[in-house]
Write a protein that holds these residues in place. Sequence first.
Motif, mmCIF file in Angstrom:
data_model
loop_
_atom_site.group_PDB
_atom_site.id
_atom_site.type_symbol
_atom_site.label_atom_id
_atom_site.label_comp_id
_atom_site.label_asym_id
_atom_site.label_seq_id
_atom_site.Cartn_x
_atom_site.Cartn_y
_atom_site.Cartn_z
ATOM 1 N N GLU A 171 -5.315 -8.859 15.997
ATOM 2 C CA GLU A 171 -4.678 -8.956 15.209
ATOM 3 C C GLU A 171 -4.809 -7.957 13.843
ATOM 4 O O GLU A 171 -4.084 -7.674 13.287
ATOM 5 N N GLN A 172 -5.633 -8.387 13.152
ATOM 6 C CA GLN A 172 -6.382 -7.943 11.800
ATOM 7 C C GLN A 172 -6.160 -5.889 12.038
ATOM 8 O O GLN A 172 -5.315 -5.469 11.438
ATOM 9 N N LEU A 173 -6.857 -5.804 12.702
ATOM 10 C CA LEU A 173 -6.667 -3.976 13.633
ATOM 11 C C LEU A 173 -5.459 -3.403 13.750
ATOM 12 O O LEU A 173 -4.799 -3.345 13.288
ATOM 13 N N ASP A 174 -4.470 -4.350 14.579
ATOM 14 C CA ASP A 174 -3.412 -3.960 14.643
ATOM 15 C C ASP A 174 -2.416 -3.963 13.373
ATOM 16 O O ASP A 174 -1.857 -3.333 13.165
ATOM 17 N N TYR A 230 0.787 -0.929 -0.030
ATOM 18 C CA TYR A 230 -0.092 -0.210 -0.277
ATOM 19 C C TYR A 230 0.848 1.221 0.686
ATOM 20 O O TYR A 230 0.386 2.217 -0.641
ATOM 21 N N THR A 231 1.948 1.342 0.674
ATOM 22 C CA THR A 231 2.484 2.289 0.741
ATOM 23 C C THR A 231 3.730 2.876 -0.207
ATOM 24 O O THR A 231 3.525 3.712 -0.866
ATOM 25 N N VAL A 274 -0.341 -0.797 7.971
ATOM 26 C CA VAL A 274 0.133 -0.241 7.356
ATOM 27 C C VAL A 274 -0.862 1.760 7.132
ATOM 28 O O VAL A 274 -0.676 2.274 6.027
ATOM 29 N N THR A 275 -1.549 1.854 7.609
ATOM 30 C CA THR A 275 -2.492 3.342 7.598
ATOM 31 C C THR A 275 -0.499 3.842 8.190
ATOM 32 O O THR A 275 -0.932 5.590 8.094
ATOM 33 N N GLU A 276 -0.428 4.107 9.318
ATOM 34 C CA GLU A 276 0.968 4.611 9.999
ATOM 35 C C GLU A 276 2.066 4.951 8.455
ATOM 36 O O GLU A 276 2.189 5.827 8.312
ATOM 37 N N SER A 277 1.515 3.788 7.709
ATOM 38 C CA SER A 277 3.480 3.714 7.444
ATOM 39 C C SER A 277 2.947 5.051 5.716
ATOM 40 O O SER A 277 2.978 5.257 5.270
ATOM 41 N N GLY A 329 -6.652 3.102 12.605
ATOM 42 C CA GLY A 329 -6.922 4.500 11.716
ATOM 43 C C GLY A 329 -6.997 5.178 10.399
ATOM 44 O O GLY A 329 -5.925 5.669 9.643
ATOM 45 N N PHE A 330 -7.633 3.975 9.526
ATOM 46 C CA PHE A 330 -8.270 4.669 8.223
ATOM 47 C C PHE A 330 -8.670 5.592 8.126
ATOM 48 O O PHE A 330 -9.182 6.695 9.500
ATOM 49 N N ASP A 331 -8.356 7.154 6.579
ATOM 50 C CA ASP A 331 -9.663 8.066 7.054
ATOM 51 C C ASP A 331 -10.664 7.748 6.755
ATOM 52 O O ASP A 331 -11.161 8.964 6.880
#
Length: 367
Positions: A75-78, A42-43, A83-86, A171-173
Motif C-alpha cells: 500500500e505504501q508503494l502504491d 508534491y505536485t 505521487v511520482t506519476e503526478s 517510480g521514483f527517479d
Amino acid sequence: MPTLFDPVTAGDLQLANRIVMAPLTRNRSPNAIPPAIAVDYYTQRATAGLLITEATAISQQGQGYSDVPGLYGTEQLDSWKKVTESVHAAGGKIVVQLWHVGRVSHVDLQPEGGKPVAPSAITAKTKTVLIKDGVPGFVDTSEPRALDAEEIPGIVHAFATAARNAVETAGFDGVEIHGANGYLLDQFLKTGSNVRTDDYGGSIENRARFTLEVTRAVVDAVGGGKTGIRLSPVTPANGIEDADPQALFTYVVKHLATLNLAYIHIIEGATGGPREIADRPFDYEALKAAYRQAGGKAAWMVNNGYDKPLAETAVKEGDDLVAFGRPYIANPDLVRRLRENAPLNELDKATMYGGGAKGYTDYPALA
C-alpha cells in the motif's frame, strides 16, 4: 557563469534548475501510508529542479515518529506511485529519502514494542513525536539496545530493497540515503553515539563502515547515477557529536567518490539553526575539495539557511544545487517567487506536524 535557474545534471538526473526541495517531515501518513493529499502537496512543488520526499522508513524498525511514510509495504508503494506519476506529469523530478532513525524512536512505534536499535545502548538526548487522538505531542525517545553485528547485514539489505522498490515499483527517479541529523547512519559515524569495540566501532574506518556498506548496496540496487546521500558533519540534532568531524567526513567523502553518485547533500552547521557553530568549526570547502581530488563527480548540494542572495553566491562559487527546506512548506511556487523576487508566504508553524490540508496544500501560489 551558471545561475540558480539554469539546468544541471546530477548523475542520471537532468534537472530544470538548481533549486531543490529539501526533505521535510510532515507526519501526515497514518499507518505509514502516504495520504491521497500528498499527491497535491508534491505536485504543487514540482517546479523545483528536484523534489526530495520527506524521510521515509525502510522498515517498521526504522520508524521513529508517528505518521511518517514507509517503503516496506504494498500500500505504501502504491500510494507513492500516485505521487511520482503526478509529479512527472507536471514535469518534475522526485527522489525518496531512505530513513532508518536508529535510537531516535519510541517503543510505541517499534515492532512488538521492542527497544529501538542503535550502534550502542546510549539514549538520544532528544524527543520524538507521537500522535494520540489526532494530536501530536513531543515525548522523550526510548532507551535503545545495541545492534548485534549479525543484525547489521539485514539492515543494509533493507536499504537496498527499499531503494529497488522505490525506483522499480513506485517510480521514483532515484533515492537519497539519509546519513545525517543523528539518525542510524550518523549514529554509527560519530563518537558520541558509537562506543562499539568490534569492526563497526573505534577507528574512523570502522565507524564509517556501515554508511559505506549501505551506500554500496543501494548503488548496486539502483545505480550510482540514481543515488544521493545526505550528511551533516557538525549538526547537534538529536544529541549527536563527533570528536574530529573534519577527519571523519573527509574519509567518508573520499570513499564515496569512487561510487559515481548523483549528488552529495551537505547540511552546513546546525540543521534548521545557525550555519556556523562556535564550538564546532568545519571547513566545507576543504571537504568538497577532498571529494573532487578523490575523483568524485557527483553534484554538490548545499543546505541550511539559504535565501536567494546566499544561494546565488553558492552557485557562482561552484556549488551545483541549493536545497531549501521550510520556505518550501509555505511557498509551493518557490522557484517563481525567487526568480521574480516576490515576497514569501509566512510559515504557519502550528501546522507543520500532523493534520490535514491546512498548512499542507492550502498555501497560495502567486496569481
